[in-house]
Structures are given as structure tokens and as C-alpha cells.
Design an enzyme around this catalytic site. Structure first.
Site, mmCIF file in Angstrom:
data_model
loop_
_atom_site.group_PDB
_atom_site.id
_atom_site.type_symbol
_atom_site.label_atom_id
_atom_site.label_comp_id
_atom_site.label_asym_id
_atom_site.label_seq_id
_atom_site.Cartn_x
_atom_site.Cartn_y
_atom_site.Cartn_z
ATOM 1 N N HIS A 1 39.256 47.348 8.480
ATOM 2 C CA HIS A 1 39.170 48.251 7.323
ATOM 3 C C HIS A 1 37.744 48.278 6.766
ATOM 4 C CE1 HIS A 1 43.493 49.160 6.795
ATOM 5 N NE2 HIS A 1 43.697 47.919 7.239
ATOM 6 N N ASP B 1 44.009 42.200 6.924
ATOM 7 C CA ASP B 1 45.133 42.885 7.562
ATOM 8 C C ASP B 1 44.665 43.869 8.624
ATOM 9 O OD1 ASP B 1 44.027 44.364 5.356
ATOM 10 O OD2 ASP B 1 45.682 45.794 5.579
ATOM 11 N N GLU B 2 45.550 44.132 9.557
ATOM 12 C CA GLU B 2 45.429 45.227 10.527
ATOM 13 C C GLU B 2 44.073 45.271 11.219
ATOM 14 O OE1 GLU B 2 48.479 48.502 8.588
ATOM 15 O OE2 GLU B 2 46.454 48.378 7.746
ATOM 16 N N SER B 3 43.554 44.111 11.570
ATOM 17 C CA SER B 3 42.269 44.060 12.269
ATOM 18 C C SER B 3 42.533 44.064 13.778
ATOM 19 C CB SER B 3 41.490 42.806 11.842
ATOM 20 O OG SER B 3 40.144 42.906 12.201
#
Length: 537
Positions: free
Chosen positions: A260, A351-353
Site C-alpha cells: 500500500h 496488510d495485503e503486501s
């Protein structure tokens, strides 16, 4: 003459007696979150301009609470009550100096009102309950001509969880100061005490970093859909911190990393490992992460700034976890933000890496935790961070994977409960909702209310939980109107989940009380979603 005086006195008594009997009972005034104990009394306290506020105790914050109370009432009442330490019919009393004790006792009789707490925070929450016990008109701006009637009774109350929060994503769509302050006002009414600000993402960087000025000059210049974006200067951020503190709310800043991060990679090309695809063609990522590493990582590659990104896909960006400049960058950011953030927490995202190799992700999180600790803060991260070794005291915010939350607890760390299927305020209510997402679930008002953090995940008990947080992600939220539509009334349900014991909460009872809360929102002009599950009329 004496006969006339007697008749007039009797008539006045009957008017006052009638007023004291005609209003609702204290337990019927729509109190949210539900107090632990409510006992109805006899009669009412009639608030007029003749009342006085008496401060009892040495806590300097009492004066600010009295000012808050006066400001909250002044538009509707037309007056401000005098404040002193000698006498008063409204008594605000701090009985101890335990800042961690947020309990309070509110006693309303026909002659006086007393709010006692072991901390100033407890007294402040007692004031919120007192305001809700008044007619809904006190939340408006139309002048109330008669005395304000407050039902007599006694309330003894304390929160279930120490952390009761909400998150605002100002990165996907930027929300200006006035909207954040408006949100803080509403949080205070519901006894929420932490505002988590999501200050960076692929689409925008929203906090001034003086040592890295391009983060806002370039990275803050856009948002989802290509709008103008925006950011907070450090002075503006400090103003928000103080505004929140005046309402006993602590700001938790978040800089999301290592994923992100496209806004940062677009601002400083030297940070870009080169594996992000900001044009959104994520289906073209056919190489494995390991092969991408071999091709792109290392100090000898030619690095170029990423393109600014205005879409909503996730998982395509990452900081270079092998690059020392990355950690200098993070150290500078944490140092500058920590210096203007008096609260204990710094949120590191995590998150969401998806394009960060697993070993590199673990190395990165463990190193960044130490940076945060070195600057005097405790790390919070989304539940993925629990796949690394957490430092003692650090917090994993459960949003998606129960196994991650259990990993945190297994390490002896606390969990912050934000399950997307219950607590995400950006989820649609149903398929007809005009904005919002539904990748996790449709979250109607009953769904937001009918769950217990202490039993939601097998193997995680109340003692493992720091608190509850309700996040609002803003992919589809462009302004305050959108924000209010998705937040209200669900934030009231989640505030009660965080404050009131699960054993005392009842959906049918909540339906009656949220109806009164809706009247307060209506009179304030808040455009909330009128769930068909509630008879708002």
C-alpha cells in the site's frame, strides 16, 4: 390576597409536578451505549439558567469538561451556566487519580445532578450520558423556551474494553479537517476513545513529512478517481490531536507498509524496487515473487518513480526490504509523527503486501517494530504482522484471518478486534446500498450489533483483547454525506459492543434505543441510513 397567593403556589407546584411526571423515565431516554446499571428515580431535575456547575477535585481537566458541557447545551438553551468550586446544582467530581479507570456514577434527583468518576475521562463519559438523558432537542440549534427536563435516577457504568475506536481512511479519498472534527464529535457522544487515521496508501499520502517533502507535494496530489487529494500539515494534525484530546479521544496514526505504498514510490523513485504495476493490469503479474526478487531487488538496479495511482486494486506495491534507504525513510517518518503524537500507539499497517516475499516481509516487520519502539511508541499492525515475531506489548488488529489473530495471542500479545464481516463500516448494508463494498459481507445493523468480541474467535477470550475498532475505508466515500450514510447507525451498534457487557445487550431493546438516537442525528442534520429493521417513526 393570601388566598390568591396560595392558589398561585399550588398551581406552580402542580405545573412542576406535572412536568416531573410526564416525561420519560431515565431508562427510556435512548442511552447508547447501554450503561451497566440504570435505576429509575422519582421526578425530574428541571434545568434552567439558574443552575450552576460545581467542580470537585484537583484534576485540571474538569474545567474543560464543564466548558464542553456548556458548549454542547448553549445553542439550544440560549445560556451558559456559571462554573465554580464553591457550590452548584450540577456537580462534576473526580474522586481519584487513576487515569485508566473510566467508570462513572451519575445521580439525578429533583434538586441536583452529581457525576463522579475516578478519572476525568469517567466524568466526561458521565456527561455524555447526561446529555443523552435530556430531550433530543438539546442536540439542535432551535432555542428551547422551557426548562430542560431530565428524569431522575442513578447510573453506575464502566466500559468492557479499554480501546473503543473507529478508523477513518483519509488516503483513498481525502477528508478535510472539518469532516474529521465532525466525526470526532460523534465518536465522543458514543464514548469511543481512539481514532485511527489511515494516513497513507497507494492513492495518496496525507501527512506532511518535513524531511521528505515530495510525499505530500506529489504523493498527496490525487485520490481514487483522480480528484485533487489533499493532506494535513503537521500543524493541522496537531490541531486534530488536541481537538480529539479535548473529547478524551486518542489519535492513532497509521503509515501502511511495506505494501500500500505506491504514493510513496511515486514521490521518491529511489525507494521503488520496480515490481509494482500502478496501471492496474495485475493479471500481467505472471512471475512468481521469487523470480521478481531475482530480477528487481538489489542496490544496482535502475530505479524509477512509480506512476501516481487512482484505482482501487490492492497488493501490487512494496518498499524494497533490502534497501537501507527504506529504513532511513521509515525512521524519519516515525520520528516526525511520533514527536507530534502524544498517544501510545503507532500503526504500521502490514496488510495485503502480496508482492513482498514472505521472508522479506517478516524481516521488514520485525525491523520496523524496533524503529517504532525506539521512538517511544507501541506498534499496532493488521493481523498479518503476527506472522512475524511481535515485540512484547505490540498489537495485532484482527480483520481477516483468525489464524493470524491466534498467532498473536500465542506470542502473548493482545488483539484489536475489527472483523470485516461485522465491524467494517464500508461494507454495504444490502445489495441496494448506494455506495460501499461487499467483498466481506453485507453488514446490516443487526449484524453489526449481534456479535461478541470475546467469543467471536475460538481460542481468543476477553483477556486476550485490547478492544474493538470499526474501520471506514473510503474507496467509495467521497465526502461527509457518503461518510455519514455508511457510518450511522452502525457505529452506535459497534460502540455498544465495545462498551456494554455481552450479557446485557439485547437486540430488541437496542432497536428501541437506536430510534431515539436517530432523532438526535436527525436534529443535527446527519444523513444516516434508516435501516428497515428499525421503526424509526
Amino acid at each position: 390576597m393570601k388566598h390568591i397567593f396560595t392558589l398561585l403556589s399550588f398551581g406552580l407546584f402542580m405545573v412542576l409536578f406535572s412536568c416531573s411526571q410526564d416525561g420519560p423515565k431515565l431508562s427510556e431516554t435512548g442511552l447508547i451505549p447501554l450503561p451497566n446499571q440504570v435505576a429509575d428515580g422519582s421526578g425530574s431535575f428541571l434545568l434552567t439558567s439558574e443552575a450552576k456547575i460545581q467542580l470537585q477535585g484537583e484534576d485540571p481537566k474538569l474545567a474543560g469538561i464543564a466548558e464542553y458541557f456548556n458548549t454542547s447545551l448553549s445553542a439550544a438553551s440560549g445560556y451558559r451556566l456559571p462554573v465554580g468550586t464553591d457550590e452548584g446544582t450540577i456537580k462534576l467530581q473526580v474522586e481519584g487519580d487513576n487515569s485508566q479507570d473510566e467508570s462513572y456514577e451519575l445521580v439525578i434527583s429533583e434538586s441536583e445532578i452529581t457525576i463522579k468518576g475516578k478519572s476525568a475521562a469517567g466524568v466526561f463519559y458521565g456527561v455524555q450520558t447526561l446529555l443523552q438523558a435530556m430531550p433530543v432537542e438539546v442536540f439542535g440549534t432551535a432555542l428551547i423556551q422551557e426548562a430542560i427536563q431530565i428524569p431522575a435516577g442513578k447510573i453506575v457504568d464502566s466500559p468492557s474494553y479499554a480501546y473503543r475506536g473507529s478508523m477513518l481512511d483519509v488516503a483513498r479519498h481525502f477528508l478535510p479537517m472539518e469532516d474529521v472534527k465532525h466525526y470526532l464529535d460523534q465518536m465522543a457522544h458514543l464514548k469511543l476513545n481512539y481514532l485511527h487515521l489511515h494516513l497513507s496508501d497507494d492513492q495518496g499520502w496525507r501527512i506532511e513529512i518535513k524531511s521528505w517533502p515530495n510525499l505530500t507535494a506529489l504523493g498527496g496530489s490525487t485520490q481514487v478517481g483522480g480528484g485533487p487529494g489533499g493532506y494535513f500539515t503537521q500543524a493541522q494534525y496537531q490541531e486534530l490531536v488536541q481537538y480529539a484530546a479535548d473529547r478524551f479521544i486518542t489519535i492513532v496514526p497509521e503509515i501502511d507498509m511495506p505494501g500500500h505504498t505506491n504514493a510513496a514510490l511515486a514521490s521518491y523513485g529511489d525507494l521503488n524496487p520496480g515490481i509494482n504495476l500502478p496501471d492496474g493490469n495485475f493479471e500481467t503479474i505472471t512471475k512468481s515473487i521469487e523470480k521478481a526478487e531475482d530480477e528487481f531487488k538489489g542496490s544496482n538496479i535502475t530505479r524509477q518513480a512509480a506512476e501516481l495511482y487512482t484505482g482501487t486494486e490492492v497488493g501490487f506495491s512494496t518498499l524494497d526490504t533490502d534497501l537501507e534507504l527504506t529504513y532511513q525513510f521509515i525512521d524519519d517518518i516515525v520520528r516526525e509523527i511520533a514527536a507530534i503524537t502524544p498517544g501510545p500507539y503507532f500503526h504500521i499497517g502490514g496488510d495485503e503486501s502480496h508482492v513482498t516475499a514472505k521472508d522479506d516481509y517478516v524481516y521488514f516487520i520485525e525491523r520496523v517494530q524496533k524503529i517504532v519502539q525506539d521512538h517511544g511508541k507501541t506498534s499496532i499492525g493488521w493481523d498479518e504482522v503476527a506472522t512475524s515475531q511481535l515485540l512484547p506489548g505490540n498489537v495485532a488488529q484482527f480483520w481477516a484471518l483468525e489464524e493470524n489473530a491466534k498467532l498473536a495471542v500465542g506470542q502473548g500479545n493482545k488483539v484489536l478486534m475489527s472483523p470485516a464481516k461485522k465491524a467494517y463500516l464500508d461494507m454495504q448494508y444490502d445489495s441496494t446500498s448506494r455506495i460501499g463494498l461487499h467483498w466481506a459481507a453485507y453488514v446490516e445493523l443487526d449484524s453489526a450489533y449481534l456479535w461478541d468480541p470475546a467469543t467471536y474467535v475460538n481460542g481468543i477470550s476477553k483477556s486476550d483483547i485490547l478492544g474493538v475498532e470499526a474501520p471506514l475505508w473510503t474507496e467509495t466515500v467521497e465526502n461527509r454525506v457518503d461518510m455519514e450514510y455508511l457510518v450511522f447507525p452502525r457505529i452506535a451498534a459497534l460502540a455498544e459492543v465495545a462498551w456494554s457487557p455481552g450479557s446485557s445487550r439485547n437486540w430488541n431493546d437496542f432497536q428501541d434505543r437506536i430510534k431515539v438516537m436517530g432523532q438526535r442525528w436527525d436534529i443535527q442534520g446527519i444523513g444516516f441510513y434508516k435501516s428497515p429493521l428499525v421503526n424509526w417513526e
